[in-house]
Design a protein around this motif. Structure first.
Motif, PDB file in Angstrom:
ATOM      1  N   ASP A 170     -51.206  55.565  37.412  1.00  8.98           N
ATOM      2  CA  ASP A 170     -50.513  54.949  38.617  1.00  8.98           C
ATOM      3  C   ASP A 170     -50.425  56.399  39.483  1.00  8.98           C
ATOM      4  O   ASP A 170     -50.247  57.394  39.049  1.00  8.98           O
ATOM      5  CB  ASP A 170     -49.162  54.644  38.242  1.00  8.98           C
ATOM      6  CG  ASP A 170     -48.678  53.694  39.630  1.00  8.98           C
ATOM      7  OD1 ASP A 170     -48.616  54.328  40.355  1.00  8.98           O
ATOM      8  OD2 ASP A 170     -48.450  52.539  39.198  1.00  8.98           O
ATOM      9  N   ASP A 171     -50.492  56.134  40.942  1.00  7.66           N
ATOM     10  CA  ASP A 171     -50.269  57.260  41.719  1.00  7.66           C
ATOM     11  C   ASP A 171     -48.806  57.461  42.221  1.00  7.66           C
ATOM     12  O   ASP A 171     -48.455  58.445  42.818  1.00  7.66           O
ATOM     13  CB  ASP A 171     -51.242  57.229  42.693  1.00  7.66           C
ATOM     14  CG  ASP A 171     -50.895  56.311  43.636  1.00  7.66           C
ATOM     15  OD1 ASP A 171     -50.039  55.296  43.706  1.00  7.66           O
ATOM     16  OD2 ASP A 171     -51.665  56.254  45.030  1.00  7.66           O
ATOM     17  N   LEU A 172     -48.037  56.597  41.547  1.00  5.22           N
ATOM     18  CA  LEU A 172     -46.510  56.508  41.906  1.00  5.22           C
ATOM     19  C   LEU A 172     -46.373  56.220  43.344  1.00  5.22           C
ATOM     20  O   LEU A 172     -45.162  56.511  43.952  1.00  5.22           O
ATOM     21  CB  LEU A 172     -45.831  57.542  41.392  1.00  5.22           C
ATOM     22  CG  LEU A 172     -45.920  57.891  39.995  1.00  5.22           C
ATOM     23  CD1 LEU A 172     -45.087  59.080  39.324  1.00  5.22           C
ATOM     24  CD2 LEU A 172     -45.491  56.539  39.258  1.00  5.22           C
ATOM     25  N   SER A 173     -47.315  55.733  44.222  1.00  4.66           N
ATOM     26  CA  SER A 173     -46.995  55.432  45.743  1.00  4.66           C
ATOM     27  C   SER A 173     -46.080  54.093  45.832  1.00  4.66           C
ATOM     28  O   SER A 173     -45.504  53.955  46.832  1.00  4.66           O
ATOM     29  CB  SER A 173     -48.159  55.106  46.435  1.00  4.66           C
ATOM     30  OG  SER A 173     -49.156  54.144  45.951  1.00  4.66           O
ATOM     31  N   HIS A 174     -46.254  53.107  45.010  1.00  2.37           N
ATOM     32  CA  HIS A 174     -45.274  51.750  44.906  1.00  2.37           C
ATOM     33  C   HIS A 174     -44.361  51.790  43.632  1.00  2.37           C
ATOM     34  O   HIS A 174     -43.463  51.045  43.722  1.00  2.37           O
ATOM     35  CB  HIS A 174     -46.173  50.677  45.400  1.00  2.37           C
ATOM     36  CG  HIS A 174     -46.806  50.583  46.705  1.00  2.37           C
ATOM     37  ND1 HIS A 174     -47.811  51.393  47.011  1.00  2.37           N
ATOM     38  CD2 HIS A 174     -46.518  49.987  47.575  1.00  2.37           C
ATOM     39  CE1 HIS A 174     -47.996  51.204  48.306  1.00  2.37           C
ATOM     40  NE2 HIS A 174     -47.490  50.071  48.607  1.00  2.37           N
ATOM     41  N   GLY A 175     -44.858  52.306  42.583  1.00  4.93           N
ATOM     42  CA  GLY A 175     -44.253  52.152  41.238  1.00  4.93           C
ATOM     43  C   GLY A 175     -43.352  53.283  41.273  1.00  4.93           C
ATOM     44  O   GLY A 175     -43.391  54.302  41.763  1.00  4.93           O
ATOM     45  N   ASN A 176     -42.798  53.127  39.977  1.00  4.05           N
ATOM     46  CA  ASN A 176     -42.076  54.698  39.485  1.00  4.05           C
ATOM     47  C   ASN A 176     -41.748  54.547  38.110  1.00  4.05           C
ATOM     48  O   ASN A 176     -41.993  53.648  37.522  1.00  4.05           O
ATOM     49  CB  ASN A 176     -40.636  54.713  40.537  1.00  4.05           C
ATOM     50  CG  ASN A 176     -39.629  53.558  39.810  1.00  4.05           C
ATOM     51  OD1 ASN A 176     -39.164  53.720  38.612  1.00  4.05           O
ATOM     52  ND2 ASN A 176     -39.257  52.739  40.333  1.00  4.05           N
ATOM     53  N   LEU A 177     -41.659  55.899  37.729  1.00  5.33           N
ATOM     54  CA  LEU A 177     -41.714  56.284  36.332  1.00  5.33           C
ATOM     55  C   LEU A 177     -40.557  55.722  35.422  1.00  5.33           C
ATOM     56  O   LEU A 177     -40.716  55.063  34.177  1.00  5.33           O
ATOM     57  CB  LEU A 177     -41.827  57.728  35.893  1.00  5.33           C
ATOM     58  CG  LEU A 177     -42.915  58.453  36.079  1.00  5.33           C
ATOM     59  CD1 LEU A 177     -42.887  59.862  35.744  1.00  5.33           C
ATOM     60  CD2 LEU A 177     -44.255  57.891  35.151  1.00  5.33           C
ATOM     61  N   GLY A 178     -39.401  55.330  36.041  1.00  4.61           N
ATOM     62  CA  GLY A 178     -37.970  54.542  35.550  1.00  4.61           C
ATOM     63  C   GLY A 178     -38.678  53.221  35.073  1.00  4.61           C
ATOM     64  O   GLY A 178     -38.198  52.744  33.936  1.00  4.61           O
ATOM     65  N   ASN A 179     -39.806  52.453  35.668  1.00  6.10           N
ATOM     66  CA  ASN A 179     -40.203  51.156  35.200  1.00  6.10           C
ATOM     67  C   ASN A 179     -41.005  51.395  34.025  1.00  6.10           C
ATOM     68  O   ASN A 179     -40.932  50.434  33.069  1.00  6.10           O
ATOM     69  CB  ASN A 179     -41.178  50.646  35.865  1.00  6.10           C
ATOM     70  CG  ASN A 179     -40.588  50.070  37.371  1.00  6.10           C
ATOM     71  OD1 ASN A 179     -39.340  49.862  37.509  1.00  6.10           O
ATOM     72  ND2 ASN A 179     -41.247  50.060  38.445  1.00  6.10           N
TER      73      ASN A 179
ATOM     74  N   GLY B 114     -45.707  49.790  38.273  1.00  8.49           N
ATOM     75  CA  GLY B 114     -45.131  48.801  39.097  1.00  8.49           C
ATOM     76  C   GLY B 114     -44.546  47.937  38.160  1.00  8.49           C
ATOM     77  O   GLY B 114     -44.420  48.046  37.067  1.00  8.49           O
ATOM     78  N   PHE B 115     -44.073  46.950  38.655  1.00  4.96           N
ATOM     79  CA  PHE B 115     -43.078  45.600  37.955  1.00  4.96           C
ATOM     80  C   PHE B 115     -44.274  44.981  37.110  1.00  4.96           C
ATOM     81  O   PHE B 115     -43.717  44.961  35.929  1.00  4.96           O
ATOM     82  CB  PHE B 115     -42.767  44.743  39.266  1.00  4.96           C
ATOM     83  CG  PHE B 115     -42.043  43.323  38.622  1.00  4.96           C
ATOM     84  CD1 PHE B 115     -40.725  43.554  37.939  1.00  4.96           C
ATOM     85  CD2 PHE B 115     -42.626  42.327  38.233  1.00  4.96           C
ATOM     86  CE1 PHE B 115     -39.828  42.604  37.602  1.00  4.96           C
ATOM     87  CE2 PHE B 115     -41.964  41.157  37.575  1.00  4.96           C
ATOM     88  CZ  PHE B 115     -40.685  41.295  37.196  1.00  4.96           C
ATOM     89  N   LEU B 116     -45.444  44.579  37.564  1.00 10.02           N
ATOM     90  CA  LEU B 116     -46.337  43.771  36.601  1.00 10.02           C
ATOM     91  C   LEU B 116     -46.893  44.708  35.457  1.00 10.02           C
ATOM     92  O   LEU B 116     -46.661  44.405  34.349  1.00 10.02           O
ATOM     93  CB  LEU B 116     -47.222  43.368  37.321  1.00 10.02           C
ATOM     94  CG  LEU B 116     -48.180  42.214  36.591  1.00 10.02           C
ATOM     95  CD1 LEU B 116     -47.502  41.084  35.710  1.00 10.02           C
ATOM     96  CD2 LEU B 116     -49.214  41.589  37.387  1.00 10.02           C
ATOM     97  N   GLY B 117     -47.403  45.950  36.104  1.00  7.41           N
ATOM     98  CA  GLY B 117     -47.811  46.875  34.968  1.00  7.41           C
ATOM     99  C   GLY B 117     -47.045  47.454  34.023  1.00  7.41           C
ATOM    100  O   GLY B 117     -47.561  47.467  32.809  1.00  7.41           O
ATOM    101  N   SER B 118     -45.828  47.497  34.361  1.00 10.85           N
ATOM    102  CA  SER B 118     -45.033  48.228  33.296  1.00 10.85           C
ATOM    103  C   SER B 118     -44.408  47.225  32.395  1.00 10.85           C
ATOM    104  O   SER B 118     -44.334  47.427  31.183  1.00 10.85           O
ATOM    105  CB  SER B 118     -43.354  48.788  34.149  1.00 10.85           C
ATOM    106  OG  SER B 118     -42.993  47.791  34.955  1.00 10.85           O
ATOM    107  N   HIS B 119     -44.147  45.963  32.749  1.00 11.13           N
ATOM    108  CA  HIS B 119     -43.818  44.977  31.892  1.00 11.13           C
ATOM    109  C   HIS B 119     -44.946  44.442  30.825  1.00 11.13           C
ATOM    110  O   HIS B 119     -44.859  44.384  29.683  1.00 11.13           O
ATOM    111  CB  HIS B 119     -43.259  43.824  32.576  1.00 11.13           C
ATOM    112  CG  HIS B 119     -42.097  43.866  33.119  1.00 11.13           C
ATOM    113  ND1 HIS B 119     -41.766  44.401  34.143  1.00 11.13           N
ATOM    114  CD2 HIS B 119     -40.935  43.722  32.474  1.00 11.13           C
ATOM    115  CE1 HIS B 119     -40.483  44.369  34.486  1.00 11.13           C
ATOM    116  NE2 HIS B 119     -39.911  43.651  33.553  1.00 11.13           N
TER     117      HIS B 119
END
Length: 143
Positions: free
Chosen positions: A33-42, A12-17
């Motif tokens: 992460d289950d990738l339900s709201h975040g994505n690997l691109g982050n 997610g936004f916060l986790g990836s930063h």
């Protein structure tokens, strides 16, 4: 060199930063992460980096959280859903409660610290920006 840190909601936004910054500072990072709201691109800045491991898994799954937390000095718990306006409320509450329970149980078992994040929902419908710890809680219609 920093210690091992588990970040739930890592894509997610916060986790990836946070993952990128802690990795830059020398910590070993496990991102769950289950990738339900975040994505690997982050996670592109750290995905193939040394000292970073990504695990696709559900924070409500005790086996996934337990395995990801082995050796962690801290768990940064960002795998939380914001309360939706339309539908999905029960699933959101179940995920937030059960996911947090699994994180706290893993921390107890492994003797590590937890940092728990929340959303701005805790401030209700307050129009005063920016929100702060001393801000008034304003309740009202959820629509």
């Amino acid at each position: 060199m920093g210690g091992r840190v588990l970040i739930t909601g890592a894509a997610g936004f916060l986790g990836s930063h946070v993952a990128a910054e802690l990795h830059r500072k020398g910590h070993e990072i496990v991102g769950l992460d289950d990738l339900s709201h975040g994505n690997l691109g982050n996670l592109a800045p750290v995905l193939d980096a040394p000292r970073f491991q990504f695990i696709q898994g559900d924070v409500c799954d005790p086996e996934a959280v337990g395995a990801a937390s082995i050796g962690a000095e801290a768990i940064l718990h960002f795998a939380l859903y914001k309360l939706p306006r339309y539908g999905g409320r029960l699933r959101t509450l179940e995920t937030n409660v059960e996911g947090t329970r699994q994180v706290l149980e893993a921390a107890r078992r492994h003797g590590c610290r937890v940092v728990y994040a929340s959303t701005d929902d805790v401030y209700g419908k307050n129009q005063e920006l920016p929100f702060g710890e001393e801000s008034a809680l304003v309740l009202g219609d959820t629509a």
